[in-house]
Design an enzyme around this catalytic site. Structure first.
Site, short mmCIF file in Angstrom:
data_model
loop_
_atom_site.label_atom_id
_atom_site.label_comp_id
_atom_site.label_asym_id
_atom_site.label_seq_id
_atom_site.Cartn_x
_atom_site.Cartn_y
_atom_site.Cartn_z
N ARG A 225 58.84 6.77 41.54
CA ARG A 225 59.74 6.22 40.51
C ARG A 225 60.69 5.21 41.13
O ARG A 225 61.04 4.20 40.50
CB ARG A 225 60.51 7.38 39.86
CG ARG A 225 61.35 6.98 38.68
CD ARG A 225 61.90 8.20 37.98
NE ARG A 225 62.78 9.00 38.83
CZ ARG A 225 63.26 10.20 38.51
NH1 ARG A 225 62.94 10.74 37.34
NH2 ARG A 225 64.04 10.87 39.32
N TYR A 257 50.21 26.26 46.01
CA TYR A 257 49.74 25.03 46.68
C TYR A 257 48.64 24.36 45.86
O TYR A 257 48.64 23.15 45.66
CB TYR A 257 49.24 25.40 48.08
CG TYR A 257 48.90 24.21 48.97
CD1 TYR A 257 49.89 23.49 49.63
CD2 TYR A 257 47.57 23.83 49.16
CE1 TYR A 257 49.57 22.42 50.45
CE2 TYR A 257 47.24 22.77 49.99
CZ TYR A 257 48.24 22.07 50.64
OH TYR A 257 47.91 21.01 51.46
N LYS A 261 48.94 20.59 44.25
CA LYS A 261 48.08 19.46 44.63
C LYS A 261 47.27 18.97 43.43
O LYS A 261 46.97 17.79 43.32
CB LYS A 261 47.19 19.86 45.80
CG LYS A 261 47.98 20.12 47.11
CD LYS A 261 48.72 18.88 47.61
CE LYS A 261 49.32 19.07 49.00
NZ LYS A 261 50.01 17.88 49.52
N VAL A 290 42.81 19.91 58.95
CA VAL A 290 43.27 18.92 59.93
C VAL A 290 44.10 19.64 60.99
O VAL A 290 44.91 20.51 60.67
CB VAL A 290 44.15 17.83 59.24
CG1 VAL A 290 44.40 16.68 60.20
CG2 VAL A 290 43.48 17.32 57.97
N1 LIG Z 1 46.87 20.03 57.98
C1 LIG Z 1 45.94 20.27 57.08
O1 LIG Z 1 44.93 20.99 57.35
C2 LIG Z 1 46.06 19.70 55.69
C3 LIG Z 1 44.98 19.90 54.82
C4 LIG Z 1 45.07 19.38 53.52
C5 LIG Z 1 46.19 18.68 53.12
N2 LIG Z 1 47.23 18.52 53.98
C6 LIG Z 1 48.40 17.78 53.48
O2 LIG Z 1 48.69 16.73 54.37
C7 LIG Z 1 50.09 16.46 54.33
C8 LIG Z 1 50.63 16.40 55.76
O3 LIG Z 1 50.40 17.65 56.37
P1 LIG Z 1 50.41 17.84 57.96
O4 LIG Z 1 49.28 18.74 58.25
O5 LIG Z 1 50.54 16.53 58.65
O6 LIG Z 1 51.75 18.71 58.10
P2 LIG Z 1 52.96 18.67 59.15
O7 LIG Z 1 53.72 19.91 58.92
O8 LIG Z 1 52.44 18.37 60.51
O9 LIG Z 1 53.79 17.42 58.65
C9 LIG Z 1 54.47 17.44 57.43
C10 LIG Z 1 55.82 16.78 57.62
O10 LIG Z 1 56.48 16.80 56.35
C11 LIG Z 1 57.84 17.06 56.59
N3 LIG Z 1 58.47 17.63 55.41
C12 LIG Z 1 58.28 18.87 54.88
N4 LIG Z 1 59.10 19.04 53.84
C13 LIG Z 1 59.82 17.89 53.70
C14 LIG Z 1 60.83 17.48 52.81
N5 LIG Z 1 61.31 18.31 51.86
N6 LIG Z 1 61.34 16.24 52.95
C15 LIG Z 1 60.91 15.41 53.93
N7 LIG Z 1 59.96 15.76 54.81
C16 LIG Z 1 59.42 16.99 54.70
C17 LIG Z 1 57.85 18.06 57.75
O11 LIG Z 1 59.10 18.09 58.41
C18 LIG Z 1 56.72 17.52 58.61
O12 LIG Z 1 57.20 16.61 59.59
C19 LIG Z 1 50.71 17.54 53.44
O13 LIG Z 1 50.93 17.01 52.17
C20 LIG Z 1 49.66 18.63 53.40
O14 LIG Z 1 49.73 19.37 52.21
C21 LIG Z 1 47.18 19.01 55.25
#
Ligand SMILES: NC(=O)c1ccc[n+]([C@@H]2O[C@H](COP(=O)([O-])OP(=O)(O)OC[C@H]3O[C@@H](n4cnc5c(N)ncnc54)[C@H](O)[C@@H]3O)[C@@H](O)[C@H]2O)c1
Length: 352
Positions: A225, A257, A261, A290
């Site tokens: 937005r 979750y 999503k 990941v």
């Molecule tokens: N790792 C996996 O297997 C996987 C699989 C599917 C989807 N995802 C999605 O990928 C995205 C990234 O995940 P990742 O694995 O890199 O996780 P990660 O935890 O390594 O990184 C996520 C980052 O988001 C930040 N964060 C969390 N809440 C926040 C907030 N309220 N405000 C600002 N920053 C915030 C955290 O501090 C962190 O640095 C997410 O949306 C997750 O749902 C991850």
């Protein structure tokens, strides 16, 4: 003496005569076979160790390096970490299947020249890899994260990164991000997200539900937005929302979750439709598993037992840089005719 290094993939470590024997012995001591490690075969050993944290036996890396260097298997083997999901043994193939080539990031110089891209979740995992890739390709990144570690990213990547320590669920954060951008925003990557505890509905904890919805749905909507009026006035912009395998099926995570999503998919599709023809394109990437170390709350007993059954279908763990390749494609001009797509970046998990 072998030439494996901590950066070599697990596959090469298993192929090393001495180090492979250490790894297999460690697994056998726990009644496991190397099949337990098959989702992680392409991962560099050092990354696996980082991810495994305290579950990796202390000193195992040193034992493996020494075994590879000397060719000698020590008499006492370290105790194995809990095994990853173990897929069933596959039948012998009727054709020869070679070893997949290791992937390395292919930087496209100048792809983001003159562009400013907001990346949330930039302190860690996928967001960090996206920010790093954009900077390497000439862009400027407004790197947003609730963690102060986002300042380290700026220190690592230099002046093209404007760090913003902000909680995307706080109403004022969107304005702080716009101020930090200081003008036109060409791209927004909504990467920040949090997991749930795999709870089925009857186990849902209100606090976890609210947090997951606020971070995974409200935060991305508020940032969209905030940046959209500028993108519309400029005649273009690209938004990429990071969803999940849990946006494509009901078995990959808990109720909160999965709902969050799916909601982000709805926001992506609605916006892609509403802004079609304006130059603004809105897409999503759905990662499979990941290797990032994303925090996972203590599992809810019923729901986590159900989701565990499906995890055996995961083809492998991807590195954050592999997701950055998919996300930056959609943030770049190369995705010119793509709008409203939900791109699975999961090695094929979604077709299983
Ligand atoms: N790792 C996996 O297997 C996987 C699989 C599917 C989807 N995802 C999605 O990928 C995205 C990234 O995940 P990742 O694995 O890199 O996780 P990660 O935890 O390594 O990184 C996520 C980052 O988001 C930040 N964060 C969390 N809440 C926040 C907030 N309220 N405000 C600002 N920053 C915030 C955290 O501090 C962190 O640095 C997410 O949306 C997750 O749902 C991850």
């Amino acid at each position: 003496m072998s030439d494996v290094t901590p950066a070599s993939p697990l596959r090469d470590w298993l192929a090393d005569p001495a180090a492979g024997q250490v790894l297999r012995g460690m697994l056998a001591a726990q009644g496991q076979s190397e099949d337990a490690l098959s989702p992680a075969l392409g991962l560099p050993l050092e990354q696996l160790v980082r991810l495994a944290g305290e579950t990796f036996p202390p000193g195992l890396m040193e034992v493996l390096v020494t075994a590879a260097e000397t060719g000698v298997v020590p008499e006492e083997l370290p105790i194995a970490p809990p095994a990853a999901t173990a897929p069933a043994a596959e039948p012998a193939a009727s054709v020869e299947i070679g070893t997949p080539e290791p992937w390395t990031e292919q930087v496209t110089p100048g792809r983001f020249d003159g562009r400013t891209v907001v990346v949330t979740g930039a302190a860690s995992g996928i967001g960090r890899a996206v920010a790093a890739r954009i900077v390497r390709e000439g862009g400027r990144v407004v790197a947003v994260d609730v963690s102060e570690r986002v300042a380290d990213l700026a220190a690592d990547l230099g002046g093209s990164v404007v760090p913003v320590t902000a909680d995307i669920t706080a109403p004022a954060s969107a304005q702080a991000v716009l101020s930090a951008a200081g003008g036109r925003v060409d791209g927004l990557a909504n990467v920040a997200g949090v997991m749930d505890d795999d709870a089925a509905v009857h186990e849902v904890d209100d606090e976890i539900w609210d947090r997951v919805m606020r971070v995974n749905v409200d935060g991305p909507m508020r940032l969209m937005r905030a940046v959209l009026p500028g993108m519309l006035a400029a005649g273009g912009g690209r938004i990429v929302n990071v969803v999940s395998e849990a946006a494509l099926r009901g078995s990959a995570a808990g109720a909160a979750y999965t709902t969050s999503k799916h909601a982000l998919v709805g926001l992506t599709r609605s916006s892609a439709y509403q802004y079609a023809g304006t130059g603004v394109r809105v897409n999503a990437v759905a990662p499979g598993a990941v290797a990032t170390g994303i925090p996972v709350p203590a599992p809810a007993p019923y729901g986590s037992a159900r989701t565990a059954r499906m995890r055996v279908a995961i083809p492998g763990l991807a590195m954050a840089e592999e997701l950055a390749a998919s996300i930056t494609f959609l943030l770049s001009e190369d995705s010119v005719n793509i709008n409203g797509a939900i791109l699975p970046s999961d090695g094929g998990w979604s077709v299983a």
